[in-house]
Design a protein around this motif. Structure first.
Motif, PDB file in Angstrom:
ATOM      1  N   MET A   1       8.160 -28.337  12.471  1.00 57.50           N
ATOM      2  CA  MET A   1       6.750 -28.683  12.591  1.00 57.50           C
ATOM      3  C   MET A   1       5.899 -27.431  12.823  1.00 57.50           C
ATOM      4  N   ALA A   2       6.415 -26.515  13.596  1.00 55.13           N
ATOM      5  CA  ALA A   2       5.644 -25.320  13.908  1.00 55.13           C
ATOM      6  C   ALA A   2       5.319 -24.522  12.651  1.00 55.13           C
ATOM      7  N   LEU A   3       6.274 -24.502  11.686  1.00 55.11           N
ATOM      8  CA  LEU A   3       6.011 -23.801  10.434  1.00 55.11           C
ATOM      9  C   LEU A   3       4.826 -24.421   9.705  1.00 55.11           C
ATOM     10  N   ASN A   4       4.788 -25.760   9.634  1.00 55.67           N
ATOM     11  CA  ASN A   4       3.699 -26.448   8.956  1.00 55.67           C
ATOM     12  C   ASN A   4       2.371 -26.229   9.685  1.00 55.67           C
ATOM     13  N   GLN A   5       2.447 -26.238  11.016  1.00 54.06           N
ATOM     14  CA  GLN A   5       1.222 -26.005  11.782  1.00 54.06           C
ATOM     15  C   GLN A   5       0.661 -24.616  11.506  1.00 54.06           C
ATOM     16  N   ALA A   6       1.527 -23.612  11.532  1.00 56.56           N
ATOM     17  CA  ALA A   6       1.089 -22.243  11.283  1.00 56.56           C
ATOM     18  C   ALA A   6       0.583 -22.084   9.848  1.00 56.56           C
ATOM     19  N   LEU A   7       1.287 -22.724   8.904  1.00 56.53           N
ATOM     20  CA  LEU A   7       0.860 -22.642   7.506  1.00 56.53           C
ATOM     21  C   LEU A   7      -0.517 -23.273   7.308  1.00 56.53           C
ATOM     22  N   SER A   8      -0.746 -24.410   7.980  1.00 56.67           N
ATOM     23  CA  SER A   8      -2.063 -25.043   7.866  1.00 56.67           C
ATOM     24  C   SER A   8      -3.145 -24.143   8.465  1.00 56.67           C
ATOM     25  N   GLY A   9      -2.805 -23.432   9.537  1.00 56.70           N
ATOM     26  CA  GLY A   9      -3.764 -22.502  10.129  1.00 56.70           C
ATOM     27  C   GLY A   9      -4.079 -21.353   9.199  1.00 56.70           C
ATOM     28  N   ILE A  10      -3.054 -20.837   8.500  1.00 51.68           N
ATOM     29  CA  ILE A  10      -3.277 -19.764   7.530  1.00 51.68           C
ATOM     30  C   ILE A  10      -4.175 -20.252   6.394  1.00 51.68           C
ATOM     31  N   ASN A  11      -3.867 -21.466   5.884  1.00 48.23           N
ATOM     32  CA  ASN A  11      -4.679 -22.023   4.798  1.00 48.23           C
ATOM     33  C   ASN A  11      -6.132 -22.230   5.240  1.00 48.23           C
ATOM     34  N   ALA A  12      -6.300 -22.704   6.484  1.00 54.30           N
ATOM     35  CA  ALA A  12      -7.650 -22.925   7.002  1.00 54.30           C
ATOM     36  C   ALA A  12      -8.402 -21.607   7.130  1.00 54.30           C
TER      37      ALA A  12
END
Length: 408
Positions: A1-12
């Motif tokens: 989950m942490a990977l997806n959270q960080a990836l969403s932050g990068i995309n944002a």
């Protein structure tokens, strides 16, 4: 989950940088309105079943909100450059419907129409057929009347001349234009025929008695008749009672015409004990060419011709919307209405909710001061780096876990 959270932050953060980059890129675009990125947290379950211990799934960009704050007005002195000081949009039509813009950098095309940079026609309310006011129930393309303004023949001469009450009667009689001793004073001015041709008009004044004078009008040396004036003891005109002296001009030989009667309004003429002081005005003028275009703060467009004639060409239409953020950007500094924006509410400049129109000025981009944009860029960059660091940390933890599993 942490990977997806960080990836969403990068995309944002990347999406935010895109918005900021577009704002900075358009810092010099006339009428541009900047945007801010809008974000929302993400949860994998609905709010109804959300546990107090639930951890979110990251962030997503929900859209970009346009900022319609007024940009600075910059003076250009271009007669077709305009800016709206306050609320509202110019209306342009590109042939497939109306679009709306704050970019007032208009020009004239080869047919004399006023257009924007992409060829859209500026919309105005056309003049009423009655010659007064404008038809606000319809829109039309603004076209500059570049043809010559028609000439107008002189029909009225206005005189505020003073005749010297102390003058003696002329020594020679009868009156003759060739004998200066047969009249007291004379003045020459210009009058115009129906084709705008200029002619010399001369008025010869002959004192005929105490408080009585004859006015003899000649045009190009031809007599237009004699009129008698009577003044009272105070030196003001009493006869004719309406102050109008009537003359019958000889028609010119060039095919043009004069009115059958030319009237001299002498109601403001005086006979005081001071020197003769001639003063004349007349209502005729030659044909004229377009010299300038004036746009009032109310949006009324007036053509000014070289003969001082003026013609109102239309009144610029101004539009506003219930929800500005619902407008859709279509490029070329234009917006179109959507269901979210609501239909355009049309009006005129300086009335109610609509701002004034300023001629010879342009509205700069409201992102022209890039300081705020650079601050936001730094913040977005830090967010990007932080989320990238989170990806690296999670990746290191996963690698350590896999190595531990392998050793076991």
């Amino acid at each position: 989950m942490a990977l997806n959270q960080a990836l969403s932050g990068i995309n944002a953060a990347e999406s935010q940088l895109n918005v900021i980059s577009n704002n900075i890129a358009n810092a010099g675009t006339v009428g541009f309105k900047g945007s801010t990125a809008q974000f929302a947290e993400v949860y994998a379950v609905t709010g109804l079943n959300l546990s107090s211990a639930a951890v979110g799934s990251g962030v997503e960009m929900t859209g970009s909100e346009q900022q319609f704050a007024q940009g600075d007005l910059e003076t250009t002195n271009g007669s077709l450059d305009m800016a709206i000081s306050g609320n509202g949009f110019f209306v342009v039509n590109n042939g497939s419907g109306n679009q709306y813009t704050r970019d007032g950098a208009f020009t004239e095309n080869s047919q004399g129409y006023v257009v924007d940079a992409s060829g859209g026609y500026l919309q105005v309310y056309p003049p009423n057929g009655s010659g007064t006011g404008f038809n606000t129930s319809t829109l039309s393309n603004l076209q500059l009347n570049t043809s010559q303004a028609a000439a107008t023949a002189t029909s009225t001469i206005t005189s505020t001349t003073n005749l010297d009450a102390s003058d003696s009667l002329p020594t020679d009689t009868p009156f003759s234009t060739t004998d200066a001793n047969s009249y007291n004073n004379a003045s020459t001015f210009t009058v115009y025929d129906s084709q705008g041709g200029s002619h010399n008009a001369t008025v010869y004044y002959v004192k005929t008695g105490n408080n009585t004078w004859d006015a003899n009008l000649y045009i190009d040396g031809n007599s237009a008749g004699t009129a008698t004036m009577t003044f009272n003891s105070a030196g003001t005109l009493v006869s004719p009672a309406n102050g109008n002296l009537s003359f019958t001009p000889t028609q010119p030989s060039n095919g043009a015409t004069f009115p059958a009667t030319i009237t001299m309004n002498a109601s403001n003429m005086t006979q005081y004990g001071s020197a003769y002081s001639p003063d004349y005005d007349q209502n005729g003028y030659a044909a004229g060419v377009l010299e300038n275009v004036e746009v009032g703060t109310d949006g009324i467009v007036t053509a000014i011709y070289s003969n001082n004639d003026t013609v109102q060409l239309g009144q610029i239409a101004v539009a506003n919307f219930p929800n500005l953020n619902g407008l859709q950007q279509v490029g070329n500094n234009n917006w179109v209405a959507t269901q979210a924006s609501g239909i355009a509410t049309m009006g005129t400049a300086g009335v109610g909710q609509y701002g004034d129109i300023e001629q010879g000025q342009l509205e700069t981009s409201n992102t022209s001061d890039t300081t705020a944009q650079l601050v936001d860029m730094i913040q977005a960059q830090q967010d990007y780096q932080a989320n990238s660091q989170m990806l690296g940390t999670v990746s290191s933890l996963d690698q350590a876990l896999f190595q531990a599993v392998d050793r076991s």
